[in-house]
Design a protein around this motif. Structure first.
Motif, PDB file in Angstrom:
ATOM      1  N   UNK A 150     -13.155 -13.056   2.694  1.00 39.60           N
ATOM      2  CA  UNK A 150     -13.451 -11.677   3.106  1.00 39.60           C
ATOM      3  C   UNK A 150     -12.227 -10.780   2.914  1.00 39.60           C
ATOM      4  N   UNK A 151     -12.462  -9.481   2.804  1.00 38.18           N
ATOM      5  CA  UNK A 151     -11.386  -8.512   2.601  1.00 38.18           C
ATOM      6  C   UNK A 151     -10.497  -8.452   3.849  1.00 38.18           C
ATOM      7  N   UNK A 152      -9.203  -8.438   3.635  1.00 40.64           N
ATOM      8  CA  UNK A 152      -8.253  -8.323   4.749  1.00 40.64           C
ATOM      9  C   UNK A 152      -8.178  -6.845   5.145  1.00 40.64           C
ATOM     10  N   UNK A 153      -9.174  -6.397   5.892  1.00 44.48           N
ATOM     11  CA  UNK A 153      -9.313  -4.983   6.232  1.00 44.48           C
ATOM     12  C   UNK A 153      -8.105  -4.404   6.979  1.00 44.48           C
ATOM     13  N   UNK A 154      -7.528  -5.139   7.959  1.00 47.04           N
ATOM     14  CA  UNK A 154      -6.363  -4.587   8.673  1.00 47.04           C
ATOM     15  C   UNK A 154      -5.222  -4.180   7.738  1.00 47.04           C
TER      16      UNK A 154
END
Length: 244
Positions: free
Chosen positions: A193-197
């Motif tokens: 998953x995308x490392x949103x932070x």
């Protein structure tokens, strides 16, 4: 210059005779014009430049180049004086200009001026500094050095920046370092998953920069002073060593 407008500013006025606030105002204008040209994509290119042999965006390269020029300009102005007393006067003048830059929240030029004052060649001028050590301007200079210290990741500077109103030009070096540090985190998590932070933090830094770019300094360009700054030939490292 107090009492000296753009139209009647003449070359007869020496650097030491110019008003410190008027010099700082022109430094603010020059820095602001460069700073406000930096776009979000330029900041991202700065991060990626590590993988592309340091090919910075033109706007970021211009900011870095101007910083280095101002630092060398300060050093050159001081060393160009042959007499110790005159060197002390020029050094003291730059200390006062640095305080005006701080008061006007121009942290990037402030840092450049401090870098020039604290260059090895100027630090070796012990006799020159002795002329200033008992003056308030010297004590103010020491306070500015403490403010812009890199200790604890520029903690005092970051606190001052949060409390600064607009217009304000941050020390770009800290923001660029923050972006590089954030980018060291992986783009994706272990589960794919995308490392949103990571991207949210990068967005926060860019938004802060854009906020500082929103308000320019309310000052009129003085051709004489800006020419005095920008047309100054700066010394090479070899020449600096010879004069210090």
């Amino acid at each position: 210059m107090r009492g000296i407008g753009v139209s009647n500013a003449t070359p007869a006025i020496s650097f030491l005779e110019l008003d410190n606030e008027d010099i700082a105002k022109q430094l603010n204008i020059l820095e602001s014009e460069i700073f406000r040209k930096i776009k979000p994509r330029d900041l991202l290119q700065h991060i990626w430049s590590r993988a592309y042999k340091g090919q910075h965006a033109a706007s970021v390269a211009a900011s870095i180049g101007h910083f280095n020029f101002i630092s060398s300009w300060v050093t050159t102005r001081i060393l160009a004086q042959r007499k110790v007393k005159t060197r002390a006067q020029v050094l003291g003048k730059f200390m006062k200009i640095a305080q005006v830059l701080r008061n006007s929240n121009n942290y990037n030029t402030l840092m450049a001026v401090l870098a020039g004052i604290n260059s090895g060649a100027i630090l070796r001028l012990r006799q020159t500094r002795k002329f200033l050590q008992d003056r308030q301007s010297y004590r103010n200079h020491q306070a500015l050095e403490k403010l812009m210290s890199s200790d604890r990741s520029f903690a005092l500077y970051r606190k001052a920046l949060r409390m600064s109103g607009l217009p304000c030009i941050p020390y770009l070096g800290v923001f660029l370092r923050d972006l590089v540090y954030i980018d060291e985190n992986k783009d994706k998590r272990r589960d794919g998953s995308i490392n949103l932070p990571k991207f949210l933090l990068m967005g926060d830094v860019i938004l802060m920069i854009q906020n500082f770019q929103a308000v320019p300094y309310d000052a009129v360009r003085n051709p004489y002073i800006t020419t005095l700054i920008l047309s100054q030939p700066v010394m090479t490292e070899e020449t600096i060593d010879e004069h210090s």
